[in-house]
Scaffold this active site. Structure first.
Site, short mmCIF file in Angstrom:
data_model
loop_
_atom_site.label_atom_id
_atom_site.label_comp_id
_atom_site.label_asym_id
_atom_site.label_seq_id
_atom_site.Cartn_x
_atom_site.Cartn_y
_atom_site.Cartn_z
N CYS A 185 -11.75 12.76 -18.13
CA CYS A 185 -11.60 13.95 -18.99
C CYS A 185 -11.35 13.53 -20.44
O CYS A 185 -11.90 14.13 -21.38
CB CYS A 185 -10.45 14.82 -18.50
SG CYS A 185 -10.61 15.37 -16.78
N CYS A 193 0.82 -1.22 0.00
CA CYS A 193 0.00 0.00 0.00
C CYS A 193 0.86 1.26 0.00
O CYS A 193 1.68 1.48 0.90
CB CYS A 193 -0.92 -0.03 1.22
SG CYS A 193 -1.62 1.57 1.67
N CYS A 208 -6.32 12.73 -16.61
CA CYS A 208 -7.61 12.24 -16.10
C CYS A 208 -8.34 11.40 -17.15
O CYS A 208 -8.64 11.88 -18.26
CB CYS A 208 -8.46 13.43 -15.66
SG CYS A 208 -10.20 13.09 -15.48
N CYS A 216 0.37 3.48 3.02
CA CYS A 216 1.01 2.87 4.19
C CYS A 216 2.51 3.19 4.22
O CYS A 216 3.08 3.50 5.26
CB CYS A 216 0.80 1.36 4.19
SG CYS A 216 -0.94 0.85 4.20
#
Length: 486
Positions: free
Chosen positions: A394, A50, A391, A53
């Site tokens: 987008c 992670c 994006c 993390c």
């Protein structure tokens, strides 16, 4: 050569190991028994892969180190949900990483809702144990309390009083943000020469000859105490961190450099003392702060800087939130001149902007910060999209938006797009994700309306047909195309 490289790796590994030595590594086999041993335990449930993390892990370890000698104590622990802690993570409904939970006497008490950096974690957890204000009983305990590198608010009360009631109620409300202590010990009262008063003690590492290290509260009620702390907490040029960023209001002048009160306090204060000399002249009118350049790289990028050298880089915002850069090399004289020009409005505001497009005659107009007012004319209705080049949503919207622009090319409506990651966006547009769209009615651009409708061509056409200030030439109010007479 290989030998030295090996030594370097071993040294780094040793440092990492040392930094995490204050964090218990728990598994299913020992979790329950261990957390029952301590009154308060903060547990981080994590997964090794992670990213969030990995980011919080060193901060978590540093917070544990900061609280190593705290009384009452807080124990820090971590559980790997992918290996030895699978059953424990399942039992406590851990569904995302990292998840932090506070355990009291072995029971899951509450979710951790505090900051994610070391000082903020420590401050939040200190507020979770014991009373909101620590009762100091000896001179030695009083002196030890003030050694912590954080501001402290201390009440001195010979007996019960209205001021003590105000102090304790304020401490209850602010316990997660500030540290409090109070005392009625005769030896301490004699030492400080007080019997019924409240003092704010600034963080000891920020001590200087330009401003007092302590400030006495002269008011009587909770509102006055709140304002007193807000005004005096950080002093003339406070240490601005991600945890305290909201405490510093515009107009604000910030010096970014290698701020480090752990490894280099003298070097840090060398520059801060010079900033303080200028800040003293503008006390009560312009706010000042120092910030670690590495911690605020995202802000530096907003001003077009990727790197800061050995000397501080000074950036500012005025009361209107406009951005300014001190372009001259840092010195007391240059800082004085910069702040004076800032106050008198003699500086040119910095605007992050892409170059103005050489051609802009397509159906969708391209806005950048430098041409925004020209491309978004107030005498027309405008639909504007704020996007990011990376994006995915987008990219999916782009061909639909282009088709919309072509359809409305001859109407009294302008279709506009702007890359919000490469251009400063007016604060009137609350852009928090991509794409974000706003409808700007003619002559009412100061009140943009967020577009939350569908993203298909027909959705846009129906919305614009309905909300256009003047009915479109080619479509009626319902969005149906008008028939053309032959």
């Amino acid at each position: 050569m290989k030998f030295y490289i090996l030594l370097a790796f071993l040294f780094i590994a040793e440092l990492a190991s040392s930094a995490e030595s204050d964090v218990l590594d728990l598994t299913d086999a020992d979790f329950e028994a261990t957390v029952k041993q301590y009154p308060t335990v903060l547990v981080m449930f994590f997964a090794p892969w992670c990213g969030h993390c990995k980011k919080i892990k060193p901060e978590y370890a540093k917070a544990a180190e900061l609280m190593r000698t705290d009384d009452p104590p807080v124990v820090f622990a971590k559980v790997d949900c992918t290996e030895g802690g699978k059953e424990t993570c399942s039992k406590y409904s851990v569904s995302g990483y990292p998840t932090l939970k506070i355990f009291r006497d072995g029971e899951n008490s509450q979710e951790y809702q505090g900051p994610r950096e070391a000082v903020g974690i420590a401050k939040y957890m200190r507020a979770q144990v014991g009373p909101s204000s620590k009762d100091i009983l000896t001179v030695e305990a009083f002196e030890a309390f003030l050694k912590v590198q954080e501001p402290s608010i201390v009440g001195f009360f010979e007996k019960e009083s209205d001021l003590k009631t105000v102090f304790l109620k304020y401490a209850d409300k602010q316990r997660e943000k500030l540290r409090f202590a109070h005392t009625s010990d005769p030896a301490i009262l004699k030492k400080v020469g007080e019997t019924d008063s409240i003092y704010l003690y600034r963080a000891p590492q920020l001590a200087n000859k330009i401003e007092p290290a302590t400030v006495e509260f002269s008011g009587k009620d909770a509102g006055e105490l709140t304002e007193f702390v807000k005004t005096n907490l950080h002093g003339l040029a406070g240490l601005r961190t991600r945890d305290s960023i909201n405490d510093f209001k515009n107009p604000l002048v910030v010096a970014y450099y290698a701020v480090d009160y752990v490894k280099n306090p003298k070097g840090t204060n060398y520059w801060r003392n010079r900033i303080l000399k200028v800040a003293k002249e503008w006390e009560g009118k312009i706010n000042f702060a120092i910030s670690a350049k590495d911690e605020f790289q995202h802000e530096l990028n907003e001003y077009g800087y990727d790197y800061v050298g050995d000397k501080p880089l000074v950036l500012a915002r005025d009361a209107r939130n406009q951005k300014f850069i001190m372009k001259d090399e840092f010195s007391i004289e240059n800082l004085q001149a910069f702040v004076n020009d800032l106050d008198e409005g003699n500086l040119e505001a910095y605007v992050k902007s892409e170059p103005i497009p050489e051609k802009n005659d397509g159906g969708v107009k391209i806005a950048v910060a430098k041409n925004f007012d020209d491309v978004v004319p107030k005498d027309k209705d405008v639909l504007i999209e704020f996007y990011a080049a990376w994006c995915g949503h987008c990219k999916k919207l782009a061909p639909i938006f282009d088709e919309l622009g072509e359809k409305l090319k001859d109407e009294d409506v302008v279709i506009v797009k702007m890359d919000a990651t490469l251009n400063d966006v007016n604060p009137a547009f609350d852009v928090r994700g991509f794409p974000t769209l706003f409808w700007l009615p003619k002559d009412k651009h100061d009140s943009p309306v967020r577009y939350d409708g569908g993203r298909e061509l027909d959705d846009f056409m129906k919305y614009i047909s309905k909300h256009a200030t003047s009915e479109l030439n080619g479509w009626d109010r319902s969005g149906k195309e008008k028939k053309t007479e032959l």
